[in-house]
Write a protein that holds these residues in place. Sequence first.
Motif, mmCIF file in Angstrom:
data_model
loop_
_atom_site.group_PDB
_atom_site.id
_atom_site.type_symbol
_atom_site.label_atom_id
_atom_site.label_comp_id
_atom_site.label_asym_id
_atom_site.label_seq_id
_atom_site.Cartn_x
_atom_site.Cartn_y
_atom_site.Cartn_z
ATOM 1 N N MET A 165 0.823 -1.190 0.000
ATOM 2 C CA MET A 165 0.000 0.000 0.000
ATOM 3 C C MET A 165 0.868 1.256 0.000
ATOM 4 O O MET A 165 0.566 2.200 -0.694
ATOM 5 N N CYS A 166 1.966 1.239 0.749
ATOM 6 C CA CYS A 166 2.854 2.396 0.823
ATOM 7 C C CYS A 166 3.395 2.748 -0.559
ATOM 8 O O CYS A 166 3.454 3.899 -0.926
ATOM 9 N N LEU A 167 3.753 1.701 -1.347
ATOM 10 C CA LEU A 167 4.298 1.957 -2.673
ATOM 11 C C LEU A 167 3.248 2.497 -3.606
ATOM 12 O O LEU A 167 3.545 3.319 -4.468
ATOM 13 N N ALA A 168 2.018 2.053 -3.439
ATOM 14 C CA ALA A 168 0.938 2.594 -4.263
ATOM 15 C C ALA A 168 0.812 4.088 -4.003
ATOM 16 O O ALA A 168 0.576 4.868 -4.923
ATOM 17 N N LEU A 169 0.988 4.478 -2.757
ATOM 18 C CA LEU A 169 0.919 5.900 -2.427
ATOM 19 C C LEU A 169 2.058 6.670 -3.084
ATOM 20 O O LEU A 169 1.841 7.767 -3.598
ATOM 21 N N VAL A 170 3.263 6.100 -3.084
ATOM 22 C CA VAL A 170 4.392 6.775 -3.735
ATOM 23 C C VAL A 170 4.109 6.936 -5.214
ATOM 24 O O VAL A 170 4.329 8.000 -5.792
ATOM 25 N N LEU A 171 3.603 5.869 -5.862
ATOM 26 C CA LEU A 171 3.276 5.946 -7.274
ATOM 27 C C LEU A 171 2.195 6.996 -7.511
ATOM 28 O O LEU A 171 2.275 7.783 -8.439
ATOM 29 N N PRO A 226 -8.929 -4.598 -3.279
ATOM 30 C CA PRO A 226 -8.777 -3.452 -2.371
ATOM 31 C C PRO A 226 -7.584 -3.651 -1.423
ATOM 32 O O PRO A 226 -7.410 -4.721 -0.859
ATOM 33 N N GLY A 227 -6.754 -2.638 -1.326
ATOM 34 C CA GLY A 227 -5.584 -2.697 -0.452
ATOM 35 C C GLY A 227 -4.323 -3.169 -1.147
ATOM 36 O O GLY A 227 -3.228 -2.997 -0.620
ATOM 37 N N ASP A 228 -4.448 -3.780 -2.338
ATOM 38 C CA ASP A 228 -3.262 -4.205 -3.085
ATOM 39 C C ASP A 228 -2.657 -3.004 -3.790
ATOM 40 O O ASP A 228 -3.344 -2.054 -4.149
#
Length: 161
Positions: free
Chosen positions: A1-7, A65-67
């Motif tokens: 999830m953290c990486l999705a936020l960075v992207l 969801p969440g991936d």
Amino acid sequence: MCLALVLMFALFASSAHAQDASDPLALITDIYKSYTAENDVPGYSNVYCKRLEALIDADLKAQEPGDSGSIDWDVFVNGNDWQVSKLAITLVSKSATRAQVRASFFNFKEQQDQLFDLIIEDGRWVIDDVRATQKGNRWTMSKILTHAPNAFPDEKPRAPQ
């Protein structure tokens, strides 16, 4: 999830910088400035072309969801965390509507080599594709997002199940 936020921050960050429309190096230089500054949330708004944005959106929508999606790392540093040093950004080629820019650097102690294909879209340079070209860890962003079998050319083929 953290990486999705960075992207997502890379896609939608609110701190857009002025970019010289005649210089494809300006976009990549500005992106990497956000990784070398004292900045917990790097990013730069509207960096991808419409085609690549559509692939990212489709990939994220196809996830549970969440991936985080097919790309669960930051493509600009080729990792989850960063400590960028010895950064060199060079123009590889340029025409009126296309360019290639290489960013070579160390992320922590690992050599990284990212190749950016850029196009002119709506009067400015945007990223059409990203490739990690460091031998042993090569990948192409658009191929990952489309699940192409050669997205990771250094990966050994999987045995049939």
